[in-house]
Motif scaffolding. Sequence first.
Motif, PDB file in Angstrom:
ATOM      1  N   ALA A  16       3.326  36.785  49.982  1.00 22.91           N
ATOM      2  CA  ALA A  16       2.509  36.503  51.160  1.00 22.91           C
ATOM      3  C   ALA A  16       2.992  37.327  52.350  1.00 22.91           C
ATOM      4  O   ALA A  16       2.181  37.879  53.107  1.00 22.91           O
ATOM      5  CB  ALA A  16       2.538  35.016  51.489  1.00 22.91           C
ATOM      6  N   ARG A  17       4.302  37.427  52.510  1.00 24.99           N
ATOM      7  CA  ARG A  17       4.860  38.223  53.609  1.00 24.99           C
ATOM      8  C   ARG A  17       4.517  39.699  53.424  1.00 24.99           C
ATOM      9  O   ARG A  17       4.114  40.381  54.373  1.00 24.99           O
ATOM     10  CB  ARG A  17       6.375  38.044  53.688  1.00 24.99           C
ATOM     11  CG  ARG A  17       6.994  38.845  54.825  1.00 24.99           C
ATOM     12  CD  ARG A  17       8.495  38.559  54.970  1.00 24.99           C
ATOM     13  NE  ARG A  17       9.022  39.219  56.131  1.00 24.99           N
ATOM     14  CZ  ARG A  17       9.551  40.454  56.127  1.00 24.99           C
ATOM     15  NH1 ARG A  17       9.620  41.137  55.001  1.00 24.99           N
ATOM     16  NH2 ARG A  17      10.010  40.981  57.240  1.00 24.99           N
ATOM     17  N   SER A  18       4.662  40.201  52.210  1.00 24.13           N
ATOM     18  CA  SER A  18       4.332  41.601  51.929  1.00 24.13           C
ATOM     19  C   SER A  18       2.860  41.883  52.239  1.00 24.13           C
ATOM     20  O   SER A  18       2.537  42.894  52.867  1.00 24.13           O
ATOM     21  CB  SER A  18       4.626  41.954  50.476  1.00 24.13           C
ATOM     22  OG  SER A  18       5.997  41.916  50.236  1.00 24.13           O
ATOM     23  N   GLY A  25       0.169  46.472  59.216  1.00 28.14           N
ATOM     24  CA  GLY A  25       0.400  47.911  59.272  1.00 28.14           C
ATOM     25  C   GLY A  25      -0.907  48.682  59.256  1.00 28.14           C
ATOM     26  O   GLY A  25      -1.076  49.671  59.983  1.00 28.14           O
ATOM     27  N   ALA A  26      -1.850  48.236  58.455  1.00 29.65           N
ATOM     28  CA  ALA A  26      -3.162  48.886  58.397  1.00 29.65           C
ATOM     29  C   ALA A  26      -3.885  48.757  59.735  1.00 29.65           C
ATOM     30  O   ALA A  26      -4.518  49.711  60.208  1.00 29.65           O
ATOM     31  CB  ALA A  26      -4.006  48.286  57.276  1.00 29.65           C
ATOM     32  N   LEU A  27      -3.772  47.593  60.369  1.00 27.18           N
ATOM     33  CA  LEU A  27      -4.390  47.408  61.682  1.00 27.18           C
ATOM     34  C   LEU A  27      -3.725  48.294  62.732  1.00 27.18           C
ATOM     35  O   LEU A  27      -4.404  48.886  63.582  1.00 27.18           O
ATOM     36  CB  LEU A  27      -4.316  45.941  62.102  1.00 27.18           C
ATOM     37  CG  LEU A  27      -5.205  44.997  61.309  1.00 27.18           C
ATOM     38  CD1 LEU A  27      -4.873  43.545  61.644  1.00 27.18           C
ATOM     39  CD2 LEU A  27      -6.676  45.290  61.563  1.00 27.18           C
ATOM     40  N   PHE A  32      -4.245  52.163  66.678  1.00 25.38           N
ATOM     41  CA  PHE A  32      -3.403  53.091  67.421  1.00 25.38           C
ATOM     42  C   PHE A  32      -3.506  54.508  66.862  1.00 25.38           C
ATOM     43  O   PHE A  32      -2.806  55.389  67.312  1.00 25.38           O
ATOM     44  CB  PHE A  32      -1.938  52.630  67.396  1.00 25.38           C
ATOM     45  CG  PHE A  32      -1.657  51.507  68.347  1.00 25.38           C
ATOM     46  CD1 PHE A  32      -1.019  51.754  69.553  1.00 25.38           C
ATOM     47  CD2 PHE A  32      -2.018  50.209  68.046  1.00 25.38           C
ATOM     48  CE1 PHE A  32      -0.748  50.725  70.431  1.00 25.38           C
ATOM     49  CE2 PHE A  32      -1.754  49.177  68.915  1.00 25.38           C
ATOM     50  CZ  PHE A  32      -1.120  49.426  70.115  1.00 25.38           C
ATOM     51  N   GLN A  33      -4.368  54.692  65.892  1.00 23.38           N
ATOM     52  CA  GLN A  33      -4.524  55.993  65.222  1.00 23.38           C
ATOM     53  C   GLN A  33      -3.148  56.559  64.891  1.00 23.38           C
ATOM     54  O   GLN A  33      -2.805  57.675  65.241  1.00 23.38           O
ATOM     55  CB  GLN A  33      -5.347  56.939  66.093  1.00 23.38           C
ATOM     56  CG  GLN A  33      -6.745  56.409  66.349  1.00 23.38           C
ATOM     57  CD  GLN A  33      -7.551  57.248  67.308  1.00 23.38           C
ATOM     58  OE1 GLN A  33      -7.061  58.205  67.895  1.00 23.38           O
ATOM     59  NE2 GLN A  33      -8.813  56.888  67.466  1.00 23.38           N
ATOM     60  N   ALA A  34      -2.354  55.744  64.196  1.00 24.78           N
ATOM     61  CA  ALA A  34      -0.958  56.065  63.938  1.00 24.78           C
ATOM     62  C   ALA A  34      -0.682  56.454  62.495  1.00 24.78           C
ATOM     63  O   ALA A  34       0.468  56.503  62.094  1.00 24.78           O
ATOM     64  CB  ALA A  34      -0.089  54.866  64.326  1.00 24.78           C
ATOM     65  N   ASP A  35      -1.710  56.744  61.728  1.00 25.51           N
ATOM     66  CA  ASP A  35      -1.485  57.059  60.318  1.00 25.51           C
ATOM     67  C   ASP A  35      -0.697  58.343  60.109  1.00 25.51           C
ATOM     68  O   ASP A  35      -0.106  58.539  59.054  1.00 25.51           O
ATOM     69  CB  ASP A  35      -2.803  57.086  59.539  1.00 25.51           C
ATOM     70  CG  ASP A  35      -3.839  58.004  60.147  1.00 25.51           C
ATOM     71  OD1 ASP A  35      -3.964  58.034  61.376  1.00 25.51           O
ATOM     72  OD2 ASP A  35      -4.541  58.679  59.378  1.00 25.51           O
ATOM     73  N   ASN A  36      -0.645  59.207  61.116  1.00 19.81           N
ATOM     74  CA  ASN A  36       0.101  60.458  60.980  1.00 19.81           C
ATOM     75  C   ASN A  36       1.522  60.353  61.535  1.00 19.81           C
ATOM     76  O   ASN A  36       2.279  61.308  61.453  1.00 19.81           O
ATOM     77  CB  ASN A  36      -0.633  61.592  61.697  1.00 19.81           C
ATOM     78  CG  ASN A  36      -0.748  61.338  63.194  1.00 19.81           C
ATOM     79  OD1 ASN A  36      -0.943  60.198  63.629  1.00 19.81           O
ATOM     80  ND2 ASN A  36      -0.655  62.382  63.990  1.00 19.81           N
ATOM     81  N   LEU A  37       1.893  59.180  62.067  1.00 15.42           N
ATOM     82  CA  LEU A  37       3.216  59.021  62.665  1.00 15.42           C
ATOM     83  C   LEU A  37       4.225  58.534  61.629  1.00 15.42           C
ATOM     84  O   LEU A  37       3.894  57.762  60.734  1.00 15.42           O
ATOM     85  CB  LEU A  37       3.156  58.003  63.814  1.00 15.42           C
ATOM     86  CG  LEU A  37       2.223  58.321  64.970  1.00 15.42           C
ATOM     87  CD1 LEU A  37       2.285  57.201  66.006  1.00 15.42           C
ATOM     88  CD2 LEU A  37       2.548  59.661  65.596  1.00 15.42           C
ATOM     89  N   SER A  38       5.472  58.972  61.797  1.00 16.96           N
ATOM     90  CA  SER A  38       6.553  58.455  60.956  1.00 16.96           C
ATOM     91  C   SER A  38       6.880  57.032  61.404  1.00 16.96           C
ATOM     92  O   SER A  38       6.412  56.566  62.446  1.00 16.96           O
ATOM     93  CB  SER A  38       7.797  59.339  61.100  1.00 16.96           C
ATOM     94  OG  SER A  38       8.337  59.184  62.411  1.00 16.96           O
ATOM     95  N   VAL A  39       7.704  56.358  60.631  1.00 14.47           N
ATOM     96  CA  VAL A  39       8.138  55.012  61.000  1.00 14.47           C
ATOM     97  C   VAL A  39       8.859  55.064  62.353  1.00 14.47           C
ATOM     98  O   VAL A  39       8.618  54.219  63.230  1.00 14.47           O
ATOM     99  CB  VAL A  39       9.054  54.409  59.909  1.00 14.47           C
ATOM    100  CG1 VAL A  39       9.657  53.094  60.370  1.00 14.47           C
ATOM    101  CG2 VAL A  39       8.279  54.226  58.619  1.00 14.47           C
ATOM    102  N   GLU A  40       9.707  56.050  62.539  1.00 15.27           N
ATOM    103  CA  GLU A  40      10.456  56.180  63.790  1.00 15.27           C
ATOM    104  C   GLU A  40       9.517  56.438  64.967  1.00 15.27           C
ATOM    105  O   GLU A  40       9.682  55.862  66.044  1.00 15.27           O
ATOM    106  CB  GLU A  40      11.493  57.309  63.680  1.00 15.27           C
ATOM    107  CG  GLU A  40      12.616  57.016  62.706  1.00 15.27           C
ATOM    108  CD  GLU A  40      12.236  57.247  61.235  1.00 15.27           C
ATOM    109  OE1 GLU A  40      11.190  57.874  60.950  1.00 15.27           O
ATOM    110  OE2 GLU A  40      12.998  56.780  60.367  1.00 15.27           O
ATOM    111  N   GLN A  41       8.516  57.293  64.787  1.00 13.93           N
ATOM    112  CA  GLN A  41       7.553  57.577  65.850  1.00 13.93           C
ATOM    113  C   GLN A  41       6.705  56.346  66.165  1.00 13.93           C
ATOM    114  O   GLN A  41       6.396  56.082  67.324  1.00 13.93           O
ATOM    115  CB  GLN A  41       6.652  58.746  65.451  1.00 13.93           C
ATOM    116  CG  GLN A  41       7.359  60.073  65.406  1.00 13.93           C
ATOM    117  CD  GLN A  41       6.498  61.156  64.788  1.00 13.93           C
ATOM    118  OE1 GLN A  41       5.760  60.913  63.833  1.00 13.93           O
ATOM    119  NE2 GLN A  41       6.603  62.366  65.328  1.00 13.93           N
ATOM    120  N   THR A  42       6.345  55.600  65.130  1.00  9.87           N
ATOM    121  CA  THR A  42       5.574  54.372  65.333  1.00  9.87           C
ATOM    122  C   THR A  42       6.377  53.378  66.151  1.00  9.87           C
ATOM    123  O   THR A  42       5.865  52.755  67.087  1.00  9.87           O
ATOM    124  CB  THR A  42       5.165  53.759  63.985  1.00  9.87           C
ATOM    125  OG1 THR A  42       4.403  54.728  63.258  1.00  9.87           O
ATOM    126  CG2 THR A  42       4.327  52.508  64.177  1.00  9.87           C
TER     127      THR A  42
END
Length: 68
Positions: A16-18, A25-27, A32-42
């Motif tokens: 359920a948590r996953s 994350g999808a939202l 935020f149109q963040a699909d091209n950002l790394s985890v660190e950039q996000t």
Amino acid sequence: MSNQYEKLVEQQARKARSRRLIQKGALLEKYFQADNLSVEQTEELLKIFANYVNAHKPNKFKNDQPNN
């Protein structure tokens, strides 16, 4: 409570948590149109707006409400 039952409950809670994390994350990527950002950039992007969002969050979204 049996050990097997406890493991099943823990496994369901993890699933359920996953699922919730994947959906959020999808939202985040969508709004935020963040699909091209790394985890660190996000994280850097979210840190920029975190104080403002938390200060202006409507009461219905504050921590005292159950997570859905």
